[in-house]
Write an enzyme that holds these catalytic residues in place. Structure first.
Site, mmCIF file in Angstrom:
data_model
loop_
_atom_site.group_PDB
_atom_site.id
_atom_site.type_symbol
_atom_site.label_atom_id
_atom_site.label_comp_id
_atom_site.label_asym_id
_atom_site.label_seq_id
_atom_site.Cartn_x
_atom_site.Cartn_y
_atom_site.Cartn_z
ATOM 1 C CG HIS A 46 -1.999 -0.986 1.427
ATOM 2 N ND1 HIS A 46 -2.761 -1.291 0.007
ATOM 3 C CD2 HIS A 46 -2.214 -1.842 1.929
ATOM 4 C CE1 HIS A 46 -3.556 -2.231 0.253
ATOM 5 N NE2 HIS A 46 -3.389 -2.819 1.613
ATOM 6 C CB CYS A 100 4.535 -10.893 5.051
ATOM 7 S SG CYS A 100 5.296 -10.992 6.910
ATOM 8 C CG HIS A 128 -6.383 -6.280 4.595
ATOM 9 N ND1 HIS A 128 -5.487 -7.057 4.340
ATOM 10 C CD2 HIS A 128 -6.034 -5.158 4.791
ATOM 11 C CE1 HIS A 128 -4.424 -6.287 4.305
ATOM 12 N NE2 HIS A 128 -4.531 -4.958 4.719
ATOM 13 C CD GLU A 130 -2.207 -10.032 7.203
ATOM 14 O OE1 GLU A 130 -1.612 -9.000 6.679
ATOM 15 O OE2 GLU A 130 -2.424 -10.320 8.469
ATOM 16 C CB THR A 167 0.276 -9.581 10.607
ATOM 17 O OG1 THR A 167 -0.172 -8.705 9.356
ATOM 18 C CG2 THR A 167 0.269 -10.925 10.250
ATOM 19 C CG ASN A 226 1.082 -0.996 8.228
ATOM 20 O OD1 ASN A 226 1.969 -0.057 8.490
ATOM 21 N ND2 ASN A 226 1.048 -1.537 7.117
ATOM 22 C CB SER A 268 3.600 -0.339 2.698
ATOM 23 O OG SER A 268 2.732 -1.447 2.855
#
Length: 697
Positions: A46, A100, A128, A130, A167, A226, A268
């Site tokens: 991102h 990741c 999302h 993830e 995460t 994040n 990011s």
């Protein structure tokens, strides 16, 4: 940082690229530069600048619904669904998986619980990437954003549930979800700590900084989960928070009113964007302020030198290397060659993200700005100390044999190279040492020189101790007259050695068979499993006498039970003399075929008609039970032998069949003696003549 003015710019202790994002960006840019026709599913991270630079290198962004074939495809660092990855590989694409490593670990957790039938609750944003990727690795999946979503979960009938988190989630959100789950679910809750340590550290550092500044700049993509969480944390503790993608979005003049400005960045956000923000904010003060801040950042790093052993934290693990944070301005890299002395070891088998390890500094710069580290050199130093201690304490070690060299074997003991002399490979002489290669042998250290990095091992000493222990144990359990199982080890001219529970006993050639044996190989062969009788035990001399023939019925007993005078039987010529031939019958006993009984025609010598090894049909014409002698005739089977047959019938009437014959069992120690004497009595002078003739031949 302070200058002549009151403005102070403070950079967060933890900010910017985490290990997983750095790995993803490095992989993507390397692929873009080295490959052609590269495509990328969605945004790698991102961050607009990173994605724009990849596009400038020719990387085409595609959607999940429009999958290519036979090209190179880069997946996003947040991960992708299991189905999408399989679809890409099914179209013969080369897939560059930048997921990741920490997220990949969550895939494994979900998959393992799914295999065991345990439902999984995932805390995070359901849309999302993830979360979509994590959810694809299980069937019984429930996604909750916060504790409010827990009430509607159909988990009342479950005995156990697993719980993982996105995460980038703040720990307090996950804690609240767990507390609510405990209120509605009475079974066992398996909570896995899947919040990235780097994310958690970044959030904690942001919280601490926001509490002590007048203004917070949070740098990162607007779609970055994040980064948005960092902005939310900052807003909870600071009144003036600005979430920006780059410093160019801000008019800096209003910031002059603040005394302290804090800066942090999402996972990011590249270093270049952060440095630009620091530089622009610093221009609000004199140039000296910038120099002072850069010096402060530089001084915050640990100073390391080549040849030092330092501590570090594992950032991430790949198939070929391990990235370690050693507190220096640059991270360190351990190549696969420097992980272990075992060339087949896999990095993921040794380390996990967050592990604290000690490393040896080999080189300050590998050409890409990374410090070159070694883990195996530190471990080798420790192992040599441990090996010295084992030598002093006379401890045994496990050695993995690697090769055959002149004079013995090379081996590996905990990553150290050792030597086993040929004379110490075994208690028995070994002509071929190659059979030990790739075997693990327990050995004693018989010589050790730490300064020269050399040590010598002995397998023979260990075997000798083991054999002695086995010998004592075997002698406790063996008894004379006992039947035991054993394995033939080796043959000699005088008998066969048999392993009975770890100790060798001898079957003398005379105890192999009731019949005469020229060589033990005629009866047994090495490696053969046999049942034997323990004849005699002499522990003092370490001797065990065994018998094999005692496990079978005596040939004479078998013969008298199955054959009577007048029976026609088959046999094999085993010896030829001037007066006749000895024929071995199927039961194993020998009978005499006199020269006069060979043919109705005149036969000068048996050798004119017969030869050793020839199979013939004969008739039993007489059985002497007292002397154990058998008379045979071929002539009785030939045409015109009816009168002879009638004569034999009369004899049979006078000599009843000995059906009741049952020889008493001899004791083991008497068996050898009775058979040796019996052989002489059975055949009398004829047998003696046969043996003398054989000796002359």
């Amino acid at each position: 940082m302070k200058g002549d003015r009151a403005l102070e710019i403070i950079l967060s202790d933890v900010y910017g690229f985490c290990g997983g994002v750095k790995r993803a960006v490095d992989l993507a840019f390397t692929t873009a530069r080295e490959s052609e026709n590269v495509k990328m599913i969605g945004e790698l991270v991102h961050n607009a600048d990173v994605n724009r630079e990849l596009k400038d290198l020719g990387v085409e962004v595609i959607e999940e619904d429009d999958l290519p074939s036979g090209v190179t495809v880069i997946t996003r660092s947040h991960g992708t669904t299991k189905e999408l990855k399989e679809a890409l590989e099914g179209k013969s694409n080369r897939v560059i998986d930048t997921t990741c490593p920490f997220v990949s670990r969550i895939y494994d957790i979900v998959w393992e619980n799914n295999e065991e039938g345990v439902p999984v609750v995932i805390v995070g944003e359901k849309d999302h990437p993830e979360i979509k990727g994590i959810a694809s690795y299980g069937d019984n999946i429930f996604i909750v954003k916060d504790e409010e979503d827990v009430e509607n979960l159909p988990l009342q009938d479950e005995k156990k549930i697993a719980m993982v988190s996105q995460t980038t989630n703040p720990k307090k959100i996950v804690d609240k979800v767990e507390e609510r789950l405990k209120g509605v679910f009475t079974g066992e809750i398996l909570r896995y700590n899947t919040i990235c340590k780097a994310t958690n550290d970044r959030q904690d550092a942001c919280r601490m900084l926001a509490q002590n500044v007048d203004c917070m700049l949070v740098i990162g993509g607007k779609n970055s989960a994040n980064t948005k969480k960092l902005a939310k944390i900052a807003e909870d503790h600071c009144d003036h928070v600005y979430h920006i993608q780059t410093i160019n979005q801000l008019d800096l003049r209003p910031f002059k009113k603040f005394n302290k400005i804090g800066i942090t960045a999402g996972a990011s956000t590249p270093d270049s964007v952060i440095k630009e923000a620091v530089s622009r904010m610093d221009n609000l003060n004199r140039d000296e302020m910038n120099n002072e801040m850069m010096e402060a950042i530089e001084n915050s790093f640990t100073r390391v030198r080549r040849g030092e052993i330092v501590s570090g934290e594992v950032l991430y693990v790949t198939d070929d290397e391990v990235m370690v944070n050693i507190g220096y301005r640059a991270d360190g890299i351990i190549s696969r060659d420097e992980l272990s002395n075992d060339p087949d070891v896999k990095p993921e088998e040794l380390f996990n993200q967050g592990d604290e390890i000690q490393v040896y500094v080999m080189k300050m710069d590998d050409g890409d700005g990374n410090v070159v580290l070694s883990y195996k050199r530190v471990e080798n130093m420790k192992v040599w100390d441990e090996m010295e201690e084992k030598f002093e304490n006379e401890e045994r070690v496990m050695a993995h044999v690697t090769n055959v060299v002149k004079g013995g074997l090379t081996c590996d003991v905990d990553g150290l190279n050792g030597f086993i002399p040929a004379s110490h490979a075994s208690v028995r002489f070994q002509r071929d040492l190659s059979k030990y290669v790739d075997q693990d042998l327990e050995c004693e250290i018989i010589d050790f020189d730490k300064s020269r990095r050399k040590f010598v091992l002995s397998r023979k000493n260990v075997e000798a101790t083991e054999i002695e222990e086995k010998r004592k144990e075997v002698y406790k359990t063996l008894e004379e007259g006992q039947f035991v199982e054993g394995t033939v080890q080796r043959l000699t001219n005088f008998g066969a050695f048999v392993d009975v529970g770890g100790v060798d006993g001898l079957i003398h050639i005379s105890e192999l068979s009731w019949n005469r044996v020229k060589h033990p190989s005629d009866v047994v062969s090495p490696g053969e499993n046999v049942k034997v009788l323990v004849l005699k035990i002499d522990e003092e001399k370490n001797r065990i006498a065994l018998g094999l023939k005692q496990t079978t019925q005596k040939p004479w007993d078998t013969f008298v039970e199955t054959v009577q005078v007048g029976d026609d039987v088959k046999g094999t010529v085993v010896n030829i003399l001037d007066f006749g031939a000895f024929v071995r019958l199927e039961s194993g006993v020998d009978g005499l075929l006199h020269v006069s009984q060979i043919s109705r025609q005149h036969v000068e010598k048996p050798a004119d008609v017969l030869e050793i090894g020839q199979e013939i049909d004969v008739r039993v014409t007489d059985i002497n039970f007292d002397d154990k002698k058998i008379s045979l005739s071929m002539k009785a089977l030939q045409p015109g032998g009816e009168d002879e047959q009638a004569s034999q019938e009369k004899k049979r009437e006078k000599k009843p069949r000995r059906k009741d014959f049952a020889p008493a069992e001899a004791k083991p120690e008497e068996e050898n003696f009775s058979m040796a004497i019996g052989d002489l009595i059975n055949f009398g002078n004829l047998e003696a003549e046969a043996e003398e003739s054989q000796d002359e031949e």
